[in-house]
Write a protein that holds these residues in place. Sequence first.
Motif, short mmCIF file in Angstrom:
data_model
loop_
_atom_site.label_atom_id
_atom_site.label_comp_id
_atom_site.label_asym_id
_atom_site.label_seq_id
_atom_site.Cartn_x
_atom_site.Cartn_y
_atom_site.Cartn_z
N GLU A 184 0.82 -1.19 0.00
CA GLU A 184 0.00 0.00 0.00
C GLU A 184 0.86 1.26 0.00
O GLU A 184 1.84 1.37 0.75
N TYR A 381 -4.99 19.20 11.86
CA TYR A 381 -3.75 18.50 12.19
C TYR A 381 -3.80 18.07 13.66
O TYR A 381 -3.50 16.92 13.99
N ALA A 392 -4.17 4.21 18.12
CA ALA A 392 -3.00 3.35 18.19
C ALA A 392 -2.98 2.53 19.48
O ALA A 392 -2.20 1.59 19.61
N ASN A 397 -7.81 0.08 19.02
CA ASN A 397 -7.60 -0.40 17.66
C ASN A 397 -8.42 -1.66 17.38
O ASN A 397 -8.82 -1.92 16.25
#
Lengths: 547, 56
Positions: A184, A381, A392, A397
């Motif tokens: 990817e 951002y 994470a 997750n």
Amino acid sequence: MSVTLTRNERQFANFISIIIFAFGVFLAAAGGNDPLSVHGFIIIAVGIAGFFFTADALYKPEPTEERLSYYYDEPIKAGVVLSMAWAVFAMFMGVWVASQLAWPNLAFEGAWSSFGRLRPVHTTGVIFGFGGNALIATSFHVVQRTSRARLPDQLSPWFVLVGYNLFCILAVTGYFIGITQSKEYAEPEWYADILLVIVWVTYFVLYLRTIARRKEPHIYVANWYYMAFILVVAILHVVNNIAIPVSLGHAKSYTAWAGVQDAMVQWWYGHNAVAFFLTAGFLGMLYYYLPVRAQRPIFSYRLSILSFWGITFFYMWAGSHHLHYTALPHWVQTLGMTFSVMLLVPSWASAGNALMTLNGAWGRVRDDATLRFIMIAAVFYGLSTFEGSFMAIRPVNALSHYTDWTVGHVHGGALGWVAMITFGAFYTLVPSLWRRERMYSAALVEVHFWLALAGTLVYVFAMWNSGIIQGLMWRTYTEEGSLAYSFLDSLVAMYPYYIARAFGGLLFLLGTIVGAYNIWMTIKAAPLAVPRKSDVPYSDAVAVPGE
Amino acid sequence: MNIDHESLVAFAKSWGLFYLIAFTICVLIYTFWPSNRKKFDKAKKSILDQGDEPWE
Ligand code: HEM
């Protein structure tokens, strides 16, 4: 273009075109019936075009020495135009693939137009076509202005720009005909990868040579970010793409990495592509165009240095968060998770630094849509790095992985941060590059801003909703302990969100088209009689210290 | 020498940490070194200087 090159450079460019041509002939001949030969012919065409283009200029008068008292802006202009062209093309592809998920018939039963082939066309087009050209163009602009030095020669910036776009074209055309190495964001095959290595090394050397010529003793922090971007992308690209082709006549190659190592290398690459391609380079943009547009120095220069080193050193270790609950050793997953959470600190330091710079100038943010693009970019951002650090964490997750939540996160970053900061930079850059007083239409910048913001919000909210529903449906058990929903049930539940997402993407695409039109009309407008003395937007604002 | 998984883990968990701590200290010293202050202040203001030509 070619008349701005010296005679030696034209000869050398001519020579390079011949080499490109020969390389194309080799691939086309060796390829035979392999799809590789299609790429051979594309490279031949580029070689021939380059040859005639440079041969034509060979005996025209040379540029005068006077050129050395100006910055070399021609390649920047070309980069901006290419970037916007890629943006329109690739975002259109995005709307198309999004619509395919809602209405699968839109693949029209073609192999080339199936989702699996069009999706990488979209991702490569936006990340490398749009983003990459924007990074190259703005980096040439920023490095010259902050070093107060002209690019060292006229040939290598063109080599970088043309070579890079050739790489993008090989990538995208390859997907249509089924060429991919299935990594990817690194789909192009070995020969395109080799081309990119050559281009990229030239780019880095060019950047260093410009810095070496600087008249300003201190290297402004934006350059550090751009250099980190160039250097780290080179390393990532080489390591992830080590592969052995089946033969020199085949497009297909096999990677040197095996099993879980392959997965780890791929996501070490993939995550750092996010970090250094989609973040570090664009932070370089932020640290230059934000102060220039706002006419205020960055809030804290020291903070920008601390966040630079924080980002460069933490990101390197975070990639394994893409491989939670896999065969990857548990401690490596934990390492990635820990570093991802720590990353929030330098990330928010940058976002906060940007917003604090604007603190006290909110009136200008209200009135100036360009500055608003930059401000919203800083907000997104901050948002997407917070979200990323959260996702994470392993148990989080477990819910988000494989769902549309990831897609929502990506587009908060890609639309809200990367694209917004690019548009803000372009609207600052374009009038100054082409020596126009202002953009063709301030109203259209405003229209673009609202379309982009609305599109991003619709997109991201649709994907957050659908992702969390998906994640929850997949883990709901009945009292008997079996799964409550089939996969198909979850798919049906996604349907309205897929429509909403396609609509959000359409809004964003429309905004981009408006922006491209506005930039085009600015280029075509009559230039100022008196050359502008700076990049500063026309206003009577005075510089105010930020700290 | 046979480098097994366990020793790699031990190395990463100990020396990796020291390396990052040392690195952080270096960055902090550079950033807050008093004589760098003037340089940084100048850098952040100088990009706003007018003039769109390279310096001779
Ligand atoms: C502190 C910063 C960030 C962290 C810790 C982070 C973390 C993550 C995590 C945990 C995932 C999901 C992995 C999975 O479950 O498969 C992800 C995916 C992704 N993120 Fe971020 N993210 C951050 C910032 C960004 C930014 C600013 C962008 C800019 C566009 C971005 C782009 C992406 C992309 C493209 C993916 C999708 C990867 C794929 O194809 O699977 N991220 N990120």
